[in-house]
Motif scaffolding. Structure first.
Motif, PDB file in Angstrom:
ATOM      1  N   ARG A 169       0.832  -1.212   0.000  1.00  7.88           N
ATOM      2  CA  ARG A 169       0.000   0.000   0.000  1.00  7.88           C
ATOM      3  C   ARG A 169       0.865   1.260   0.000  1.00  7.88           C
ATOM      4  NH1 ARG A 169      -2.893  -2.848  -1.849  1.00  7.88           N
ATOM      5  NH2 ARG A 169      -4.791  -3.819  -0.986  1.00  7.88           N
ATOM      6  N   ALA A 170       2.001   1.226   0.667  1.00  7.90           N
ATOM      7  CA  ALA A 170       2.895   2.390   0.658  1.00  7.90           C
ATOM      8  C   ALA A 170       3.485   2.610  -0.724  1.00  7.90           C
ATOM      9  CB  ALA A 170       3.996   2.209   1.694  1.00  7.90           C
ATOM     10  N   PHE A 171       3.852   1.529  -1.429  1.00 11.41           N
ATOM     11  CA  PHE A 171       4.390   1.673  -2.793  1.00 11.41           C
ATOM     12  C   PHE A 171       3.312   2.185  -3.748  1.00 11.41           C
ATOM     13  CE2 PHE A 171       8.147  -1.541  -2.545  1.00 11.41           C
ATOM     14  CZ  PHE A 171       8.795  -0.684  -1.652  1.00 11.41           C
ATOM     15  N   GLU A 172       2.080   1.724  -3.550  1.00 12.05           N
ATOM     16  CA  GLU A 172       1.007   2.219  -4.406  1.00 12.05           C
ATOM     17  C   GLU A 172       0.775   3.711  -4.174  1.00 12.05           C
ATOM     18  OE1 GLU A 172      -2.301  -0.207  -3.458  1.00 12.05           O
ATOM     19  OE2 GLU A 172      -1.674  -1.887  -4.744  1.00 12.05           O
ATOM     20  N   ALA A 173       0.815   4.123  -2.896  1.00 11.37           N
ATOM     21  CA  ALA A 173       0.605   5.546  -2.601  1.00 11.37           C
ATOM     22  C   ALA A 173       1.740   6.396  -3.133  1.00 11.37           C
ATOM     23  CB  ALA A 173       0.453   5.738  -1.088  1.00 11.37           C
ATOM     24  N   ALA A 174       2.951   5.862  -3.143  1.00 13.15           N
ATOM     25  CA  ALA A 174       4.110   6.610  -3.657  1.00 13.15           C
ATOM     26  C   ALA A 174       4.306   6.395  -5.147  1.00 13.15           C
ATOM     27  CB  ALA A 174       5.376   6.179  -2.892  1.00 13.15           C
ATOM     28  N   GLN A 175       3.366   5.677  -5.802  1.00 17.65           N
ATOM     29  CA  GLN A 175       3.431   5.432  -7.246  1.00 17.65           C
ATOM     30  C   GLN A 175       4.725   4.723  -7.644  1.00 17.65           C
ATOM     31  OE1 GLN A 175       2.741   9.118  -9.302  1.00 17.65           O
ATOM     32  NE2 GLN A 175       0.615   9.308  -8.578  1.00 17.65           N
ATOM     33  N   VAL A 176       5.090   3.734  -6.819  1.00 16.51           N
ATOM     34  CA  VAL A 176       6.227   2.859  -7.159  1.00 16.51           C
ATOM     35  C   VAL A 176       5.655   1.653  -7.892  1.00 16.51           C
ATOM     36  CG1 VAL A 176       8.098   1.450  -6.240  1.00 16.51           C
ATOM     37  CG2 VAL A 176       7.535   3.632  -5.152  1.00 16.51           C
ATOM     38  N   SER A 177       6.062   1.471  -9.137  1.00  8.19           N
ATOM     39  CA  SER A 177       5.492   0.407  -9.958  1.00  8.19           C
ATOM     40  C   SER A 177       5.956  -0.960  -9.445  1.00  8.19           C
ATOM     41  CB  SER A 177       5.918   0.579 -11.422  1.00  8.19           C
ATOM     42  OG  SER A 177       7.334   0.505 -11.533  1.00  8.19           O
ATOM     43  N   MET A 178       5.030  -1.916  -9.502  1.00  5.23           N
ATOM     44  CA  MET A 178       5.326  -3.301  -9.093  1.00  5.23           C
ATOM     45  C   MET A 178       4.767  -4.254 -10.139  1.00  5.23           C
ATOM     46  SD  MET A 178       4.428  -3.080  -4.999  1.00  5.23           S
ATOM     47  CE  MET A 178       2.866  -2.270  -5.353  1.00  5.23           C
ATOM     48  N   PRO A 179       5.329  -4.247 -11.357  1.00  2.97           N
ATOM     49  CA  PRO A 179       4.791  -5.102 -12.429  1.00  2.97           C
ATOM     50  C   PRO A 179       5.113  -6.574 -12.159  1.00  2.97           C
ATOM     51  CG  PRO A 179       6.816  -4.061 -13.142  1.00  2.97           C
ATOM     52  CD  PRO A 179       6.511  -3.496 -11.785  1.00  2.97           C
ATOM     53  N   ASP A 180       4.302  -7.431 -12.847  1.00  2.08           N
ATOM     54  CA  ASP A 180       4.600  -8.854 -12.755  1.00  2.08           C
ATOM     55  C   ASP A 180       5.262  -9.301 -14.039  1.00  2.08           C
ATOM     56  OD1 ASP A 180       2.587  -8.744 -14.528  1.00  2.08           O
ATOM     57  OD2 ASP A 180       1.184 -10.031 -13.449  1.00  2.08           O
ATOM     58  N   ASP A 181       5.535 -10.574 -14.134  1.00  4.25           N
ATOM     59  CA  ASP A 181       6.245 -11.091 -15.304  1.00  4.25           C
ATOM     60  C   ASP A 181       5.411 -11.013 -16.565  1.00  4.25           C
ATOM     61  OD1 ASP A 181       8.363 -11.641 -13.693  1.00  4.25           O
ATOM     62  OD2 ASP A 181       7.822 -13.750 -13.345  1.00  4.25           O
ATOM     63  N   ALA A 182       4.069 -10.966 -16.455  1.00  2.00           N
ATOM     64  CA  ALA A 182       3.217 -10.933 -17.649  1.00  2.00           C
ATOM     65  C   ALA A 182       3.037  -9.533 -18.195  1.00  2.00           C
ATOM     66  CB  ALA A 182       1.849 -11.539 -17.334  1.00  2.00           C
ATOM     67  N   ARG A 183       3.602  -8.493 -17.600  1.00  2.00           N
ATOM     68  CA  ARG A 183       3.453  -7.096 -18.028  1.00  2.00           C
ATOM     69  C   ARG A 183       1.985  -6.711 -18.081  1.00  2.00           C
ATOM     70  NH1 ARG A 183       8.339  -4.224 -18.166  1.00  2.00           N
ATOM     71  NH2 ARG A 183       9.985  -5.692 -18.762  1.00  2.00           N
ATOM     72  N   GLU A 184       1.245  -7.124 -17.074  1.00  2.00           N
ATOM     73  CA  GLU A 184      -0.179  -6.828 -17.053  1.00  2.00           C
ATOM     74  C   GLU A 184      -0.388  -5.386 -16.601  1.00  2.00           C
ATOM     75  OE1 GLU A 184      -4.268  -8.407 -14.849  1.00  2.00           O
ATOM     76  OE2 GLU A 184      -2.321  -9.286 -14.387  1.00  2.00           O
ATOM     77  N   ILE A 185      -1.275  -4.656 -17.311  1.00  2.00           N
ATOM     78  CA  ILE A 185      -1.616  -3.275 -16.974  1.00  2.00           C
ATOM     79  C   ILE A 185      -3.066  -3.256 -16.510  1.00  2.00           C
ATOM     80  CG2 ILE A 185      -1.825  -0.908 -17.829  1.00  2.00           C
ATOM     81  CD1 ILE A 185       0.314  -1.552 -19.878  1.00  2.00           C
ATOM     82  N   ILE A 186      -3.288  -2.694 -15.334  1.00  2.00           N
ATOM     83  CA  ILE A 186      -4.628  -2.650 -14.765  1.00  2.00           C
ATOM     84  C   ILE A 186      -5.153  -1.215 -14.866  1.00  2.00           C
ATOM     85  CG2 ILE A 186      -5.985  -2.993 -12.656  1.00  2.00           C
ATOM     86  CD1 ILE A 186      -3.946  -5.070 -11.822  1.00  2.00           C
TER      87      ILE A 186
END
Length: 474
Positions: free
Chosen positions: A385-402
């Protein structure tokens, strides 16, 4: 006419010699004849009385015969008894059930005045062990021996009881100095029992000596070697576990209530007996492990040091500021009440993945108060939640964009069509509906949920059935 006087004298002397020889031979035959007629045994023994034979002594055969028959008959040990005396030579005939009385009859006959020698033809009658008289006689003999030995048996029993009652107090007194050298209760108990057993064996030895059973004691000790060998093979595992219990009691690699791992079994130590150790795992199951296996295996003690380190992984995108992500995670852990500041937590780059830079986050907690697994779960949720609030990207191996708000569709005329509403079966709760008080209460419950599970497992172990008898040794 001349007479040959010398020849006549020689023939006369020869005739006299032949006549004397015939009389002697006839006398010997007459003397042997009564013995043969009397039924002399082939193995009859001729016992001399050892007296000087006086030719002028008057004949006492009748008196000898009467006196000897009365003595032998009064003993009631002979059947078909016949006694005959001839010129001081006594002939005995009959049977006896006891071999000792056969020689005794000869001794009695030789001690009578006037007896020159004794020919003993008394034989030993075969014993009929099935007859009632024999059984009664043997029982009476055993009873008389028991009555005679009864005072000694009572003294022997009193002596053994004396050693029995003093064995424990004397053992406790002699082993008392051991308590100053070690605090192992099992070692003290074993030493007391060994000393008490030694005192009991000493009392048993005196019991056998006083009761006259020394030969039995020797026979028992001689058979102890073979018996001990058989018992040793039969109880080898039991003896191995007992010795391992002694070593565990002295060294104490763990204590009751601590969390250990032995041969892949992890749980709280509930009980340690002379046979094995009982663990209660975190599923509430009882696990009994023999002490010999525990002593020879690797023991991992999770409670020896209350501070336990936990860790988890999280990945950030290559386009993210890695240093900023590390500082954000570090600040969050330093502010968490369950994470220890000494040793301080660490956020390190662990590896480079195909789409993420993988961070390894280490933290320390007090395992006696908090659960490592629960704290790691709470930290992972808060870091995400802290990374999301700071806009730190956490992509997975499939390069999925939500797209949380959905993707708008532009029609041919250029009008934007709003995204479709959620289906009727899906309930959406707006964020404004959650009150701040509810968020605070939820955070408190999450913090309380971080408590260690060791206390719960210990309480379950105390309420559970005792899996094995015996007292704890540590």
């Amino acid at each position: 006419m001349i007479k040959d006087n010398n020849g006549l004298a020689g023939r006369t002397g020869l005739l006299r010699f032949l006549l004397w020889l015939g009389l002697v031979c006839s006398g010997v035959s007459w003397a042997e004849a009564p013995a043969q007629e009397f039924g002399q045994r082939e193995d009859a023994k001729l016992d001399s009385a050892g007296r000087v034979i006086e030719p002028s002594a008057p004949s006492q055969d009748a008196e000898i015969q009467s006196r000897l028959r009365a003595i032998l008959s009064s003993s009631e040990q002979f059947t078909d008894l016949e006694v005959r005396a001839d010129n001081g030579l006594v002939f005995l005939h009959g049977t006896s059930t006891k071999p000792d009385f056969v020689d005794w009859a000869s001794e009695v006959a030789k001690n009578i005045d006037g007896v020159v020698a004794v020919v003993n033809n008394i034989s030993v009658a075969p014993t009929d062990y099935l007859s009632g008289a024999t059984l009664t006689a043997e029982f009476s003999k055993v009873w008389r021996q028991f009555v005679q030995a009864l005072p000694l048996l009572l003294a022997a029993v009193i002596t053994f009881l004396f050693f029995f009652f003093i064995s424990r107090p004397v053992a406790a007194f002699l082993v008392r100095p051991v308590g100053f050298m070690t605090d192992s209760s099992l070692l003290r108990v074993v030493m007391r029992r060994l000393v008490a057993v030694f005192i009991l064996l000493l009392g048993f030895y005196f019991f056998l000596r006083i009761a006259g059973l020394t030969q039995f004691a020797l026979a028992l000790m001689s058979g102890t070697g073979l018996l001990g060998l058989v018992v040793g093979f039969a109880f080898r595992d039991i003896a191995e576990n007992f010795i391992a219990s002694l070593l565990l009691s002295v060294q104490r690699p763990f204590r009751l209530g601590e969390v250990i791992d032995v041969t892949g079994f992890r749980g709280v130590v509930q009980k340690v007996t002379t046979r094995g150790t009982t663990l209660v795992d975190f599923d509430g199951n009882h696990i009994q492990i023999p002490n010999a296996i525990i002593y020879k295996s690797v023991i991992q003690n999770f409670s020896a040091n209350p501070n336990v380190r936990g860790s988890f992984d999280i990945g950030v995108g290559y386009d993210a500021n890695v240093r900023f992500a590390q500082e954000t995670a570090m600040a969050l852990m330093l502010e968490h009440p369950a994470v220890l500041s000494d040793p301080e937590p660490q956020v390190l780059i662990d590896s480079l993945g195909s789409s993420t830079i993988n961070l390894k986050i280490y933290f320390w907690v007090d395992a006696a108060e908090y659960s490592v697994i629960k704290v790691a779960s709470a930290l992972m949720r808060q870091v995400v939640r802290a990374f999301e609030a700071a806009q730190v990207s956490m992509p997975d191996d499939a390069r999925e964009i939500i797209f949380p708000q959905g993707v708008p569709w532009v029609g041919p005329e250029g009008d934007a069509v709003p995204p479709p509403e959620a289906s009727e079966g899906t309930a959406r709760v707006p964020q404004q509906a959650i009150a701040p008080e509810a968020k605070t209460a939820d955070a408190g419950r999450l913090l309380d949920d971080l408590a260690s599970d060791t206390d719960d497992i210990q309480q379950q172990a105390r309420r559970s059935r005792d899996p094995e008898g015996g007292a704890n040794i540590i």
